[in-house]
Design a protein around this motif. Structure first.
Motif, PDB file in Angstrom:
ATOM      1  N   GLY A   2       0.878  -1.278  -0.091  1.00 20.09           N
ATOM      2  CA  GLY A   2      -0.084   0.247  -0.119  1.00 20.09           C
ATOM      3  C   GLY A   2       0.861   1.229  -0.051  1.00 20.09           C
ATOM      4  N   ALA A   3       1.863   1.167   0.768  1.00 18.63           N
ATOM      5  CA  ALA A   3       2.808   2.451   0.891  1.00 18.63           C
ATOM      6  C   ALA A   3       3.286   2.578  -0.584  1.00 18.63           C
ATOM      7  CB  ALA A   3       3.622   2.314   2.019  1.00 18.63           C
ATOM      8  N   ALA A   4       3.956   1.843  -1.319  1.00 15.41           N
ATOM      9  CA  ALA A   4       4.577   1.639  -2.403  1.00 15.41           C
ATOM     10  C   ALA A   4       3.739   1.924  -3.575  1.00 15.41           C
ATOM     11  CB  ALA A   4       5.243   0.401  -2.746  1.00 15.41           C
ATOM     12  N   LEU A   5       2.298   1.873  -3.561  1.00 20.31           N
ATOM     13  CA  LEU A   5       1.181   2.285  -4.455  1.00 20.31           C
ATOM     14  C   LEU A   5       1.068   3.829  -3.926  1.00 20.31           C
ATOM     15  CD1 LEU A   5      -1.030  -0.487  -4.508  1.00 20.31           C
ATOM     16  CD2 LEU A   5       0.276   0.309  -6.550  1.00 20.31           C
ATOM     17  N   THR A   6       1.229   4.192  -2.808  1.00 17.76           N
ATOM     18  CA  THR A   6       0.797   5.744  -2.484  1.00 17.76           C
ATOM     19  C   THR A   6       1.962   6.547  -3.012  1.00 17.76           C
ATOM     20  OG1 THR A   6      -0.382   5.071  -0.411  1.00 17.76           O
ATOM     21  CG2 THR A   6       0.735   7.202  -0.805  1.00 17.76           C
ATOM     22  N   GLU A   9       1.587   6.692  -6.973  1.00 19.39           N
ATOM     23  CA  GLU A   9       0.574   7.659  -7.116  1.00 19.39           C
ATOM     24  C   GLU A   9       1.222   9.020  -7.118  1.00 19.39           C
ATOM     25  OE1 GLU A   9      -3.119   4.843  -5.897  1.00 19.39           O
ATOM     26  OE2 GLU A   9      -2.356   6.056  -4.450  1.00 19.39           O
ATOM     27  N   ALA A  10       1.725   9.210  -6.188  1.00 13.75           N
ATOM     28  CA  ALA A  10       2.425  10.533  -5.884  1.00 13.75           C
ATOM     29  C   ALA A  10       3.277  11.025  -6.845  1.00 13.75           C
ATOM     30  CB  ALA A  10       2.871  10.877  -4.420  1.00 13.75           C
ATOM     31  N   ALA A  11       4.137  10.087  -7.405  1.00  7.64           N
ATOM     32  CA  ALA A  11       5.149  10.331  -8.310  1.00  7.64           C
ATOM     33  C   ALA A  11       4.416  10.865  -9.746  1.00  7.64           C
ATOM     34  CB  ALA A  11       6.421   9.179  -8.379  1.00  7.64           C
ATOM     35  N   LEU A  12       3.326   9.757 -10.119  1.00  8.99           N
ATOM     36  CA  LEU A  12       2.871  10.196 -11.214  1.00  8.99           C
ATOM     37  C   LEU A  12       2.095  11.346 -11.299  1.00  8.99           C
ATOM     38  CD1 LEU A  12       1.022   7.092 -12.316  1.00  8.99           C
ATOM     39  CD2 LEU A  12       2.849   8.303 -13.512  1.00  8.99           C
ATOM     40  N   ASP A  13       1.522  11.917 -10.196  1.00  9.61           N
ATOM     41  CA  ASP A  13       0.807  13.245 -10.013  1.00  9.61           C
ATOM     42  C   ASP A  13       1.792  14.419 -10.006  1.00  9.61           C
ATOM     43  OD1 ASP A  13      -1.626  11.950 -10.198  1.00  9.61           O
ATOM     44  OD2 ASP A  13      -2.085  11.912  -7.927  1.00  9.61           O
ATOM     45  N   THR A  14       3.059  14.172  -9.618  1.00 13.32           N
ATOM     46  CA  THR A  14       3.911  15.088  -9.663  1.00 13.32           C
ATOM     47  C   THR A  14       4.947  15.229 -10.593  1.00 13.32           C
ATOM     48  OG1 THR A  14       4.955  14.239  -8.049  1.00 13.32           O
ATOM     49  CG2 THR A  14       3.381  15.690  -7.114  1.00 13.32           C
ATOM     50  N   ARG A  15       5.943  14.381 -10.450  1.00  6.50           N
ATOM     51  CA  ARG A  15       7.003  14.235 -11.233  1.00  6.50           C
ATOM     52  C   ARG A  15       6.735  13.825 -12.661  1.00  6.50           C
ATOM     53  NH1 ARG A  15      11.402  11.102  -7.162  1.00  6.50           N
ATOM     54  NH2 ARG A  15      11.633  12.906  -5.675  1.00  6.50           N
ATOM     55  N   ALA A  43       7.190   0.925 -18.992  1.00  8.98           N
ATOM     56  CA  ALA A  43       7.740   0.520 -17.698  1.00  8.98           C
ATOM     57  C   ALA A  43       6.890   0.394 -16.465  1.00  8.98           C
ATOM     58  CB  ALA A  43       9.054   1.128 -17.496  1.00  8.98           C
ATOM     59  N   VAL A  44       6.207   1.450 -16.396  1.00 11.95           N
ATOM     60  CA  VAL A  44       5.324   1.463 -15.116  1.00 11.95           C
ATOM     61  C   VAL A  44       4.157   0.732 -15.459  1.00 11.95           C
ATOM     62  CG1 VAL A  44       3.726   2.916 -13.903  1.00 11.95           C
ATOM     63  CG2 VAL A  44       5.828   3.960 -14.836  1.00 11.95           C
ATOM     64  N   LEU A  45       3.531   0.404 -16.702  1.00 10.76           N
ATOM     65  CA  LEU A  45       2.680  -0.706 -16.803  1.00 10.76           C
ATOM     66  C   LEU A  45       3.250  -1.985 -16.643  1.00 10.76           C
ATOM     67  CD1 LEU A  45       0.616   0.809 -19.887  1.00 10.76           C
ATOM     68  CD2 LEU A  45      -0.098   0.787 -17.459  1.00 10.76           C
ATOM     69  N   ASP A  46       4.246  -2.328 -16.805  1.00  9.41           N
ATOM     70  CA  ASP A  46       4.993  -3.446 -16.777  1.00  9.41           C
ATOM     71  C   ASP A  46       5.028  -3.906 -15.464  1.00  9.41           C
ATOM     72  OD1 ASP A  46       6.576  -5.953 -17.579  1.00  9.41           O
ATOM     73  OD2 ASP A  46       8.179  -5.247 -17.000  1.00  9.41           O
ATOM     74  N   ALA A  47       5.525  -2.888 -14.625  1.00 13.55           N
ATOM     75  CA  ALA A  47       5.743  -2.949 -13.010  1.00 13.55           C
ATOM     76  C   ALA A  47       4.501  -3.193 -12.370  1.00 13.55           C
ATOM     77  CB  ALA A  47       6.416  -1.892 -12.552  1.00 13.55           C
ATOM     78  N   ALA A  73      -4.723   4.144 -15.166  1.00 15.19           N
ATOM     79  CA  ALA A  73      -5.480   5.219 -15.919  1.00 15.19           C
ATOM     80  C   ALA A  73      -4.917   6.563 -15.781  1.00 15.19           C
ATOM     81  CB  ALA A  73      -6.912   5.116 -15.403  1.00 15.19           C
ATOM     82  N   LYS A  74      -4.413   7.031 -14.592  1.00 13.00           N
ATOM     83  CA  LYS A  74      -3.552   8.101 -14.567  1.00 13.00           C
ATOM     84  C   LYS A  74      -2.513   8.085 -15.599  1.00 13.00           C
ATOM     85  CE  LYS A  74      -4.340   9.386  -9.708  1.00 13.00           C
ATOM     86  NZ  LYS A  74      -3.679   9.409  -8.365  1.00 13.00           N
ATOM     87  N   LEU A  75      -1.743   7.123 -15.527  1.00  9.49           N
ATOM     88  CA  LEU A  75      -0.669   7.168 -16.583  1.00  9.49           C
ATOM     89  C   LEU A  75      -1.392   7.336 -18.111  1.00  9.49           C
ATOM     90  CD1 LEU A  75       2.322   6.472 -16.674  1.00  9.49           C
ATOM     91  CD2 LEU A  75       1.900   4.160 -17.118  1.00  9.49           C
ATOM     92  N   GLU A  76      -2.349   6.859 -18.296  1.00 11.96           N
ATOM     93  CA  GLU A  76      -2.687   7.075 -19.769  1.00 11.96           C
ATOM     94  C   GLU A  76      -3.220   8.557 -19.781  1.00 11.96           C
ATOM     95  OE1 GLU A  76      -2.817   5.305 -22.442  1.00 11.96           O
ATOM     96  OE2 GLU A  76      -2.114   3.355 -21.312  1.00 11.96           O
TER      97      GLU A  76
END
Length: 104
Positions: A2-6, A9-15, A43-47, A73-76
């Motif tokens: 859960g922490a890794a997913l959080t 998600e934060a890295a996708l939204d910011t970086r 790479a993200v979808l593969d992970a 979905a956020k990645l797309e």
């Protein structure tokens, strides 16, 4: 997990979004952006797929699968329409001037 997913998600939204917005400021052709963003997205979808396989093996898939789908979905969505205007992205670094050689 859960922490890794959080963190993801934060890295996708910011970086990742900020990098994509900055790239859009330099590359106006969508095909070129897609070529450069494709490996990141892949790479993200593969992970996410590998994590999903592990979660199925441990019986935790139901708990985290909605978050994995939301992450994909956020990645797309980043590629479809970056929501952050280019003005909010940090300015690009300035190139240093090329020094002239002595004797020219």
């Amino acid at each position: 997990v859960g922490a890794a997913l959080t963190r993801a998600e934060a890295a996708l939204d910011t970086r990742v979004r900020a990098a994509y917005v900055r790239m859009c400021g330099y590359l106006h052709e969508p095909a070129t952006r897609a070529i450069l963003y494709g490996p990141v997205k892949g790479a993200v979808l593969d992970a996410c797929g590998q994590l999903q396989t592990l979660l199925h093996a441990t019986g935790q898939a139901e708990e985290y699968e909605p978050r994995l789908r939301a992450l994909a979905a956020k990645l797309e969505a980043i590629e479809a329409a970056p929501s952050q205007p280019a003005a909010e992205a940090p300015p690009p670094p300035q190139a240093a001037p090329i020094p002239e050689e002595a004797g020219e």
